[in-house]
Design an enzyme around this catalytic site. Structure first.
Site, mmCIF file in Angstrom:
data_model
loop_
_atom_site.group_PDB
_atom_site.id
_atom_site.type_symbol
_atom_site.label_atom_id
_atom_site.label_comp_id
_atom_site.label_asym_id
_atom_site.label_seq_id
_atom_site.Cartn_x
_atom_site.Cartn_y
_atom_site.Cartn_z
ATOM 1 N N ILE A 100 25.384 -4.300 -35.673
ATOM 2 C CA ILE A 100 25.829 -4.546 -37.230
ATOM 3 C C ILE A 100 25.687 -3.286 -38.048
ATOM 4 C CG2 ILE A 100 25.836 -5.640 -39.315
ATOM 5 C CD1 ILE A 100 24.648 -8.127 -37.211
ATOM 6 N N GLY A 101 24.836 -2.568 -37.868
ATOM 7 C CA GLY A 101 24.579 -1.357 -38.487
ATOM 8 C C GLY A 101 25.665 -0.351 -37.998
ATOM 9 N N GLU A 124 19.802 -7.537 -49.201
ATOM 10 C CA GLU A 124 20.585 -6.794 -49.678
ATOM 11 C C GLU A 124 21.547 -6.025 -48.798
ATOM 12 O OE1 GLU A 124 16.977 -5.554 -50.372
ATOM 13 O OE2 GLU A 124 16.690 -6.571 -52.142
ATOM 14 N N GLN A 143 16.274 -8.496 -37.854
ATOM 15 C CA GLN A 143 15.205 -9.095 -36.976
ATOM 16 C C GLN A 143 13.987 -9.047 -37.914
ATOM 17 O OE1 GLN A 143 15.493 -6.502 -33.573
ATOM 18 N NE2 GLN A 143 16.293 -5.177 -34.849
ATOM 19 N N TYR A 157 0.373 -12.862 -51.061
ATOM 20 C CA TYR A 157 1.406 -12.808 -52.167
ATOM 21 C C TYR A 157 1.883 -14.161 -53.046
ATOM 22 C CZ TYR A 157 5.990 -12.041 -53.576
ATOM 23 O OH TYR A 157 7.342 -11.867 -54.474
#
Length: 180
Positions: A100-101, A124, A143, A157
């Site tokens: 995809i990149g 994002e 991933q 968190y």
């Protein structure tokens, strides 16, 4: 230490790590493939708005659809289809898929998923290409790489994005610097 497929399967089996809607083929040798959800958000632009700042949260136009076209040189928020729950001794980071990149779609999630995080991961997405890119829900998009910490942290968190579902925009106005 980055977890192997063996360790990931063990954590899933004991339910220490939870990933919803996971197929066994999604588990790779050192990561888990995650799919694109069906919610997207783009920034709302107003005639009198000419700059974003850290003192107020931006406004977004949200849409739910199985296909979304990201225009060239444009930014959009998306989300993973899966919901995750990390145990206190595991942290993670997301990487876009290489295939995809190579089409010019950059995928980020602010880089890191904190130990104890629960929720869907907001992505994002930036189309760096000169052509639009059509996204399809349920397609593998990124991933997650899981890392075991040397010990559990003092606190897990509990931030402003804990338990997020669907696409959620920036809550930067809630940063400690803005509470003066």
């Amino acid at each position: 230490m980055i977890l192997s497929d063996h360790s990931i399967r063990d954590l899933l089996k004991t339910k220490e790590l939870e990933i919803s809607d996971l197929s066994s083929s999604s588990i790779q040798s050192a990561s888990v493939d995650l799919c694109l959800g069906s919610q997207f958000a783009i920034l709302k632009y107003w005639e009198d708005m000419n700059i974003l700042n850290f003192n107020s949260d931006p406004h977004y136009f949200k849409v739910e659809t199985d296909e979304f076209v990201v225009p060239a040189k444009s930014f959009v928020l998306g989300t993973t289809k899966e919901t995750i729950k990390l145990p206190p001794n595991i942290t993670a980071f997301l990487e876009g898929r290489s295939s995809i990149g190579r089409m010019g779609l950059f995928i980020q999630n602010a880089g890191w998923v904190a130990p104890g995080f629960k929720g869907q991961i907001v992505l994002e997405l930036f189309n760096a290409n000169t052509m639009p890119i059509r996204l399809k829900a349920n397609h593998r998009i990124c991933q997650i790489v899981l890392c075991q910490m040397d010990q559990a942290p003092q606190s897990i968190y509990q931030g402003k994005y804990q338990n997020q579902t669907g696409v959620m925009g920036s809550k930067i106005s809630k940063d400690i610097e803005n509470k003066k």
